[in-house]
Design a protein around this motif. Structure first.
Motif, PDB file in Angstrom:
ATOM      1  N   VAL A   1     -53.664 -32.842  -5.725  1.00  0.00           N
ATOM      2  CA  VAL A   1     -53.975 -31.534  -4.912  1.00  0.00           C
ATOM      3  C   VAL A   1     -52.854 -30.710  -4.841  1.00  0.00           C
ATOM      4  CG1 VAL A   1     -53.140 -32.687  -3.579  1.00  0.00           C
ATOM      5  CG2 VAL A   1     -55.199 -31.077  -3.197  1.00  0.00           C
TER       6      VAL A   1
ATOM      7  N   LEU B   1     -52.668 -28.565  -7.859  1.00  0.00           N
ATOM      8  CA  LEU B   1     -53.510 -27.549  -7.822  1.00  0.00           C
ATOM      9  C   LEU B   1     -53.501 -26.452  -6.626  1.00  0.00           C
ATOM     10  CD1 LEU B   1     -56.973 -30.099  -7.331  1.00  0.00           C
ATOM     11  CD2 LEU B   1     -56.335 -28.650  -9.838  1.00  0.00           C
TER      12      LEU B   1
ATOM     13  N   LEU C   1     -62.849 -28.035 -10.300  1.00  0.00           N
ATOM     14  CA  LEU C   1     -61.764 -28.203  -9.838  1.00  0.00           C
ATOM     15  C   LEU C   1     -61.899 -29.771 -10.226  1.00  0.00           C
ATOM     16  CD1 LEU C   1     -60.119 -28.897  -7.155  1.00  0.00           C
ATOM     17  CD2 LEU C   1     -62.107 -27.885  -5.870  1.00  0.00           C
TER      18      LEU C   1
ATOM     19  N   GLY D   1     -59.902 -29.154  -2.861  1.00  0.00           N
ATOM     20  CA  GLY D   1     -59.068 -30.119  -3.331  1.00  0.00           C
ATOM     21  C   GLY D   1     -59.152 -31.399  -3.518  1.00  0.00           C
TER      22      GLY D   1
ATOM     23  N   LEU E   1     -58.086 -21.036  -6.219  1.00  0.00           N
ATOM     24  CA  LEU E   1     -58.567 -21.826  -5.211  1.00  0.00           C
ATOM     25  C   LEU E   1     -57.237 -21.965  -3.924  1.00  0.00           C
ATOM     26  CD1 LEU E   1     -58.105 -25.714  -7.105  1.00  0.00           C
ATOM     27  CD2 LEU E   1     -60.081 -24.125  -6.329  1.00  0.00           C
TER      28      LEU E   1
ATOM     29  N   CYS F   1     -54.079 -26.808 -14.189  1.00  0.00           N
ATOM     30  CA  CYS F   1     -54.028 -26.566 -12.933  1.00  0.00           C
ATOM     31  C   CYS F   1     -53.900 -25.593 -12.434  1.00  0.00           C
ATOM     32  CB  CYS F   1     -53.401 -28.136 -12.324  1.00  0.00           C
ATOM     33  SG  CYS F   1     -54.465 -28.991 -13.471  1.00  0.00           S
TER      34      CYS F   1
END
Ligand code: ATP
Ligand code: MG
Lengths: 290, 254
Positions: free
Chosen positions: A210, A213, A193, A53, A44, A37
């Motif tokens: 999230v 991420l 993702l 995300g 991201l 991640c």
């Protein structure tokens, strides 16, 4: 004397949990998941896909439930719904005048609600709590295999297309102009993702995945001006957060997922305040010269 | 029109239209440019200059019309590295963690292998390009540390490294100092002599007079197009800018 006491304390803080098989496994798996991640995170944050995300990670919920009910690998169900949600978001956005962030919020809450309703309706031994909040301490052997496989896949994809993805995040116009397939890169990043969300939710659950991420990438972004360093810092901070999060949850009896994410947030806060170039503290020093 | 004549145009845009989600940004636009021509694209904010570039690079799809580059389709032009695009400053994230070297190297990606591992020739092309825009000392610097003009030069170097025959430049002179302005205009003259075709948008009327052979005045569609001396008249400019007189734009010198 004091020092000696402290050091034995630290040693036992670190070593005691390792005597449990489930803790060793949780530490290993969560570190792997965090690393993946964290790796993706730098892309991201630069692409500005935080909301995306969030959407993907919530949308996988019904997929997980259905897969469990049908006895399929839960990653498969999650993946289908993750990618499906993004396709739906794109479709609704294109066909209506509703703004993108509204569409994203609308679609993922719909999927999430569907997942919750399904859990309550489908009679099975699905543990809602572990889906929502993660269960790194109770990962099964088949989960381990899936996680390792998916993690490797994501790392390989991100590494092979590393330069193209950086260009895609930075200047998709130029990518298009020199004949690089931008649409492919778009879906590649979305696929990664979804896959990362799938493995991440085991550690910290759907609600918080999230954070895995975006937070490590955001932290790293405050600390460096080089993409390579950003990825390295992002991975390291993610892994450290996972390890310490699990330790804290063991010793103080905390919810593991929350504990991991909280450590990440504190690391971000630290960078936010004290990053040498981009931290707040730096500005304070600047102003105090006047 | 015979084949030879047809091929002789580097850029050929015929009645192109672009809309964003149903909102028309550009319609019925035409443009024809040959090798060695410099054309200025002039229009007010929101007139569709960036949109025109987007259509020519293939970044947005045209809803109507036809685009030919060197007599071929856009896809082939992209594969052949025929078009280089220098973005407007607003079009890029200036804080993105890449260095000058990285950005210029991106100009070579289209002709590299899948992993984009640079060959000796790519490294040389990047070095040469950075040298031509006078950024050697800064080649390792992150673009976030550069001034606006230095960043402009970085993207110009990327276009040079790409070795494209057509250069599309979106406001290359916006926010640059006199020294950079001079460097950029000199480069344009060199490009012209190398036979490159240049389309550049600008808000500076003096530049148009100085070195544009042709000028394309647009306001969602083509207001006027042709030789600068013929087309760049006060009346045309006034109608392009929706009634604002050129005195306001030039200063009342002429
Ligand atoms: N991605 C987009 N989505 C929706 N509308 C857009 C988009 N890009 C541009 N537009 C609209 O299209 C019109 C033309 O925009 P464009 O960027 O081409 O103008 P411009 O001539 O480059 O202006 P400027 O001088 O400010 O750069 C504007 O009305 C703008 O609002
Ligand atoms: Mg523009």
């Amino acid at each position: 004397m004091d020092l000696c006491f402290l050091s034995t304390n630290i040693t036992s803080f670190l070593a005691d949990p390792l005597s449990h098989e489930f803790m060793r496994k949780a530490l290993l798996m969560s570190s792997l998941v965090a690393a993946v991640c964290g790796f993706l995170s730098s892309y991201l944050t630069l692409k500005g896909w935080a909301l995306m995300g969030d959407a993907v990670s919530h949308s996988v919920m019904p997929g997980v439930v259905v897969a469990y009910a049908l006895g399929l690998p839960f990653s498969l169900g999650a993946f289908i719904f993750g990618v499906g949600s993004v396709a739906l978001i794109g479709f609704v956005k294109q066909k209506s005048r509703v703004k993108e962030d509204t569409v994203i919020g609308l679609v993922f809450t719909g999927f999430f609600a569907l997942g919750i309703v399904l859990v309550s309706k489908i009679k099975s031994n699905i543990d809602l709590h572990s889906i929502l909040f993660g269960s790194p301490l109770g990962i099964s052997l088949s989960d381990v295999k899936q996680t390792v496989f998916i993690s490797l896949l994501v790392v390989i994809l991100l590494s092979v297309f590393r330069k193209d993805l950086i260009l895609y995040c930075f200047d998709p116009r130029h990518a298009k102009t020199v004949g690089i397939n931008v649409l492919f890169l778009h879906y590649l990043l979305l696929t990664c993702l979804s896959l990362a969300a799938v493995v991440g939710l085991q550690s910290v659950g759907i609600v918080l995945v999230v954070a895995m991420l975006i937070t490590p990438g955001a932290t790293a972004y405050l600390l460096t001006d080089k993409f390579d360093n950003m990825t390295i810092i992002s991975v390291i901070s993610a892994v450290i957060s996972s390890v310490f999060g699990i330790y804290f949850s063991f010793w103080f009896d905390l919810e593991t997922g929350g504990s991991i994410v909280l450590v990440q947030t504190f690391i971000f806060l630290f960078a936010f305040l004290f990053a040498p170039r981009y931290g707040i503290f730096k500005f304070k020093k600047l102003f105090s010269n006047y | 029109m015979d084949e030879l004549n047809y091929k002789s145009y580097r850029i050929e845009a015929e009645n192109i239209c672009v809309d964003y989600h149903g909102k028309v940004a550009l319609y019925d636009a035409n443009l024809r440019l040959k090798a060695g021509q410099i054309c200025g694209l002039v229009g007010m904010n929101g007139a569709g200059k960036t949109t025109f570039f987007n259509a020519l690079t293939g970044f947005v799809n045209i809803s109507k019309g036809k685009i030919r580059i060197n007599g071929e389709s856009l896809r082939i032009a992209q594969q052949d590295q025929s078009i280089a695009y220098v973005p407007q400053s607003e079009g890029i994230d200036s804080q993105f963690p890449v260095s000058v070297w990285d950005v210029v190297m991106m100009g070579r990606y289209g002709s590299m292998n899948v992993l984009r591992s640079p060959r000796e020739s790519d490294i040389q092309a990047v070095k040469d390009a950075i040298e031509r825009v006078d950024l050697i000392e800064l080649s390792a610097a992150p673009i976030g540390n550069l001034s606006g003009g230095q960043r402009k030069r970085t993207f110009l170097a990327r276009a040079i490294a790409q070795r494209a025959s057509i250069l599309l430049l979106d406001e290359p002179f916006a926010g640059v100092d006199i020294r950079t302005e001079k460097l950029i205009s000199e480069l344009f003259i060199q490009f012209k002599n190398e036979g490159k075709t240049i389309l550049l948008s600008t808000h500076d009327m003096i530049h148009v007079r100085e070195f544009c052979d042709l000028v394309l005045l647009i306001n969602k569609t083509v207001v006027a197009y042709g030789e600068t001396s013929e087309v760049f008249t006060p009346e045309n400019i006034t109608s392009t800018f929706g009634g604002v007189s050129p005195d306001v734009l030039f200063g009342p010198e002429s």
